[in-house]
Design a protein around this motif. Structure first.
Motif, PDB file in Angstrom:
ATOM      1  N   LEU A 118       0.920  -1.269   0.097  1.00 42.27           N
ATOM      2  CA  LEU A 118      -0.035   0.078  -0.088  1.00 42.27           C
ATOM      3  C   LEU A 118       0.669   1.235  -0.060  1.00 42.27           C
ATOM      4  O   LEU A 118       0.516   2.350  -0.622  1.00 42.27           O
ATOM      5  CB  LEU A 118      -0.861  -0.345   1.208  1.00 42.27           C
ATOM      6  N   ASP A 119       1.990   1.111   0.739  1.00 43.28           N
ATOM      7  CA  ASP A 119       3.009   2.411   0.829  1.00 43.28           C
ATOM      8  C   ASP A 119       3.363   2.817  -0.685  1.00 43.28           C
ATOM      9  O   ASP A 119       3.685   4.063  -0.922  1.00 43.28           O
ATOM     10  CB  ASP A 119       4.213   2.026   1.603  1.00 43.28           C
ATOM     11  N   SER A 120       3.315   1.914  -1.746  1.00 41.52           N
ATOM     12  CA  SER A 120       3.670   2.206  -2.980  1.00 41.52           C
ATOM     13  C   SER A 120       2.560   3.139  -3.629  1.00 41.52           C
ATOM     14  O   SER A 120       2.892   4.160  -4.527  1.00 41.52           O
ATOM     15  CB  SER A 120       3.590   1.112  -3.900  1.00 41.52           C
ATOM     16  N   HIS A 121       1.606   3.272  -3.127  1.00 40.97           N
ATOM     17  CA  HIS A 121       0.289   4.059  -3.816  1.00 40.97           C
ATOM     18  C   HIS A 121       0.429   5.481  -2.963  1.00 40.97           C
ATOM     19  O   HIS A 121      -0.264   6.537  -3.195  1.00 40.97           O
ATOM     20  CB  HIS A 121      -1.062   3.700  -3.429  1.00 40.97           C
ATOM     21  N   PRO A 181       3.609  -5.083  -8.414  1.00 38.43           N
ATOM     22  CA  PRO A 181       3.511  -6.298  -9.605  1.00 38.43           C
ATOM     23  C   PRO A 181       2.978  -5.772 -10.951  1.00 38.43           C
ATOM     24  O   PRO A 181       3.493  -6.189 -12.012  1.00 38.43           O
ATOM     25  CB  PRO A 181       2.759  -7.491  -9.114  1.00 38.43           C
ATOM     26  N   SER A 182       2.225  -4.664 -10.893  1.00 36.65           N
ATOM     27  CA  SER A 182       1.536  -4.015 -12.175  1.00 36.65           C
ATOM     28  C   SER A 182       2.269  -3.127 -12.801  1.00 36.65           C
ATOM     29  O   SER A 182       1.752  -2.502 -13.592  1.00 36.65           O
ATOM     30  CB  SER A 182       0.012  -3.972 -11.995  1.00 36.65           C
ATOM     31  N   ALA A 183       3.349  -2.591 -11.994  1.00 38.18           N
ATOM     32  CA  ALA A 183       4.078  -1.186 -12.454  1.00 38.18           C
ATOM     33  C   ALA A 183       5.227  -1.501 -13.084  1.00 38.18           C
ATOM     34  O   ALA A 183       5.738  -2.617 -13.112  1.00 38.18           O
ATOM     35  CB  ALA A 183       4.522  -0.648 -10.863  1.00 38.18           C
ATOM     36  N   GLY A 184       6.103  -0.456 -13.558  1.00 36.44           N
ATOM     37  CA  GLY A 184       7.201  -0.696 -14.287  1.00 36.44           C
ATOM     38  C   GLY A 184       7.066  -0.226 -15.614  1.00 36.44           C
ATOM     39  O   GLY A 184       6.167   0.147 -16.194  1.00 36.44           O
ATOM     40  N   PRO A 185       8.285  -0.898 -16.312  1.00 38.75           N
ATOM     41  CA  PRO A 185       8.344  -0.523 -17.767  1.00 38.75           C
ATOM     42  C   PRO A 185       7.335  -1.255 -18.469  1.00 38.75           C
ATOM     43  O   PRO A 185       7.043  -2.136 -18.360  1.00 38.75           O
ATOM     44  CB  PRO A 185       9.835  -0.941 -18.160  1.00 38.75           C
ATOM     45  N   PRO A 186       6.899  -0.572 -19.659  1.00 44.88           N
ATOM     46  CA  PRO A 186       5.790  -1.163 -20.454  1.00 44.88           C
ATOM     47  C   PRO A 186       6.495  -2.279 -21.263  1.00 44.88           C
ATOM     48  O   PRO A 186       7.521  -2.183 -21.897  1.00 44.88           O
ATOM     49  CB  PRO A 186       5.223   0.161 -21.531  1.00 44.88           C
ATOM     50  N   TRP A 216       1.860   0.567 -15.657  1.00 45.89           N
ATOM     51  CA  TRP A 216       3.067   0.818 -16.457  1.00 45.89           C
ATOM     52  C   TRP A 216       3.737   2.298 -16.608  1.00 45.89           C
ATOM     53  O   TRP A 216       2.581   3.214 -16.494  1.00 45.89           O
ATOM     54  CB  TRP A 216       2.912   0.178 -17.825  1.00 45.89           C
ATOM     55  N   PHE A 217       4.924   2.450 -16.814  1.00 52.40           N
ATOM     56  CA  PHE A 217       5.127   4.040 -16.759  1.00 52.40           C
ATOM     57  C   PHE A 217       4.631   4.630 -18.039  1.00 52.40           C
ATOM     58  O   PHE A 217       4.734   5.756 -18.266  1.00 52.40           O
ATOM     59  CB  PHE A 217       6.832   4.057 -17.028  1.00 52.40           C
ATOM     60  N   VAL A 218       4.362   3.793 -18.975  1.00 53.35           N
ATOM     61  CA  VAL A 218       3.514   4.553 -20.204  1.00 53.35           C
ATOM     62  C   VAL A 218       2.382   3.487 -20.548  1.00 53.35           C
ATOM     63  O   VAL A 218       2.427   2.292 -20.611  1.00 53.35           O
ATOM     64  CB  VAL A 218       4.348   4.602 -21.447  1.00 53.35           C
ATOM     65  N   ARG A 219       1.119   3.863 -20.682  1.00 52.51           N
ATOM     66  CA  ARG A 219      -0.090   2.993 -20.806  1.00 52.51           C
ATOM     67  C   ARG A 219      -1.002   3.712 -21.542  1.00 52.51           C
ATOM     68  O   ARG A 219      -1.205   4.971 -21.304  1.00 52.51           O
ATOM     69  CB  ARG A 219      -0.762   2.624 -19.521  1.00 52.51           C
ATOM     70  N   PHE A 229       1.713   8.978 -19.821  1.00 51.84           N
ATOM     71  CA  PHE A 229       3.140   8.722 -19.268  1.00 51.84           C
ATOM     72  C   PHE A 229       3.144   9.069 -17.793  1.00 51.84           C
ATOM     73  O   PHE A 229       3.060  10.156 -17.203  1.00 51.84           O
ATOM     74  CB  PHE A 229       4.044   9.708 -20.066  1.00 51.84           C
ATOM     75  N   ARG A 230       3.627   7.994 -17.230  1.00 49.29           N
ATOM     76  CA  ARG A 230       3.639   7.907 -15.564  1.00 49.29           C
ATOM     77  C   ARG A 230       5.042   8.034 -14.959  1.00 49.29           C
ATOM     78  O   ARG A 230       5.034   7.282 -14.045  1.00 49.29           O
ATOM     79  CB  ARG A 230       2.681   6.649 -15.061  1.00 49.29           C
ATOM     80  N   ILE A 231       6.051   8.307 -15.926  1.00 51.12           N
ATOM     81  CA  ILE A 231       7.481   8.087 -15.493  1.00 51.12           C
ATOM     82  C   ILE A 231       7.930   8.812 -14.673  1.00 51.12           C
ATOM     83  O   ILE A 231       8.903   8.534 -13.869  1.00 51.12           O
ATOM     84  CB  ILE A 231       8.208   8.209 -16.818  1.00 51.12           C
TER      85      ILE A 231
END
Length: 367
Positions: A118-121, A181-186, A216-219, A229-231
């Motif tokens: 949760l801290d990631s949010h 687990p659903s984050a990171g590079p596209p 993803w950092f781009v979705r 872009f969420r980078i």
């Protein structure tokens, strides 16, 4: 580069509220937001977070006006509720335990499923949307722009502190966010069917509650017909958010041109992209970055390569002079992470970092 109609764009800025005496998160976002029932300001997962969204923009001037006005009005409202509005990627003095949640069923479900993740949010980012004609085009553009993500992250790194200590990373937000687990590079999508399979796997595995949790950092933001872009970390100033948005619009314009000309997306293995993003998060703009060929080079050289790709579109879009001016100002004053560290080293006092964050969030980037 001769273009037709310029892509529209919009910016989402996430902010944190801090207590002006302790520098720790202030849970007054609900009260602040109640002052703006008719504005595009929204709650986030924690009650010390909030978000401001520009309308769809067509020019740098329009976007800058909206960004400055949102920060000015939210900062003034925060003052009235004994809070400081700050724009940084992560709370410099850490998080409350437990994290105080905004009263929303979805957020409670995230807490129950993901536990301490949760801290990631509770991070704060600057998200840029660029208008797309359809999903297939958005995916192709995403594939073309994957190699530029590390340079964008290095340029916008703005979260070096956590729990009052230097994390050794210029963008701690990126590190924390990437734990999900659903984050990171596209992934390299190649076509809509490939994209749909990737999304469905996230849903079936439980890594994402729904499509909104594909981080993803781009979705593709399908409900908005944009590529998101969420980078970037939350930008220290409105001018840095504007710079990011204009660079992304130019890169997108260039990618659309390359797609129309039939040029394939660069081949960049997922592992190499992930390592390049970590290095950007670690070093920021003042260090070194991993190039597409796997060589460590100064981060400013990565930016120069990005600018070379973007320059024809910046000129076609009429944004070249504005971007040049903003970059000159940023290079004079240093990146967001560098400015925070410079404030801290004067007296080894986190109060100076908090003061800097609050001041530049409202006042902007000096000339």
């Amino acid at each position: 580069m001769r273009g037709g109609r310029l892509p529209t764009f919009g910016v989402e800025e996430e902010f944190l509220l801090l207590n002006p005496r302790t520098g720790r998160p202030s849970t007054r976002a609900p009260e602040v937001l109640r002052q703006f029932p008719d504005r595009a300001f929204t709650a986030e997962l924690a009650t010390f977070q909030l978000e401001a969204n520009t309308p769809v923009c067509r020019s740098a001037e329009q976007a800058h006006r909206e960004l400055v006005a949102a920060r000015r009005d939210l900062a003034a409202a925060a003052d009235q509720h004994d809070s400081l509005l700050v724009s940084t990627g992560f709370s410099p003095l850490g998080l409350p335990d437990p994290v105080p949640l905004t009263d929303k069923a979805r957020y409670r479900t995230i807490r129950d499923r993901f536990g301490l993740l949760l801290d990631s949010h509770t991070t704060a980012g600057c998200h840029v949307h660029v208008g797309m004609p359809d999903l297939a085009t958005a995916l192709t553009v995403s594939d073309h722009l994957r190699p530029h993500l590390p340079a964008l992250l290095a340029l916008t790194a703005n979260s070096p502190f956590c729990d009052g200590r230097d994390t050794g990373h210029a963008s701690w937000r990126s590190v924390v966010w990437s734990r999900l687990p659903s984050a990171g590079p596209p992934p390299l999508h190649r076509n809509p069917a490939s994209y749909q399979r990737s999304v469905q796997l996230l849903l079936d595995s439980g890594a994402a509650l729904d499509r909104a949790m594909v981080y993803w950092f781009v979705r593709p933001a399908v409900h908005l017909s944009t590529l998101e872009f969420r980078i970037a970390d939350a930008s220290g100033t409105a001018e840095e958010s504007l710079l990011l948005a204009l660079l992304i619009r130019a890169l997108t314009t260039r990618a659309l041109h390359d797609v129309a000309e039939g040029r394939p997306a660069p081949e960049l293995p997922d592992q190499q992209l992930r390592l390049a993003l970590w290095r950007a998060a670690h070093d920021g703009f003042e260090g070194r970055g991993l190039d597409i060929d796997g060589e460590l080079i100064p981060a400013h050289v990565l930016l120069e390569k990005l600018l070379a790709a973007a320059q024809p579109a910046l000129e076609a879009n009429g944004d070249a002079r504005c971007v040049g001016n903003l970059l000159d100002r940023l290079l004079r004053h240093g990146s967001g992470a560098h400015r925070q560290r410079r404030a801290h080293v004067r007296r080894n006092d986190m109060a100076d970092v908090i003061a800097l964050l609050a001041d530049q969030t409202r006042a902007g980037l000096p000339d």
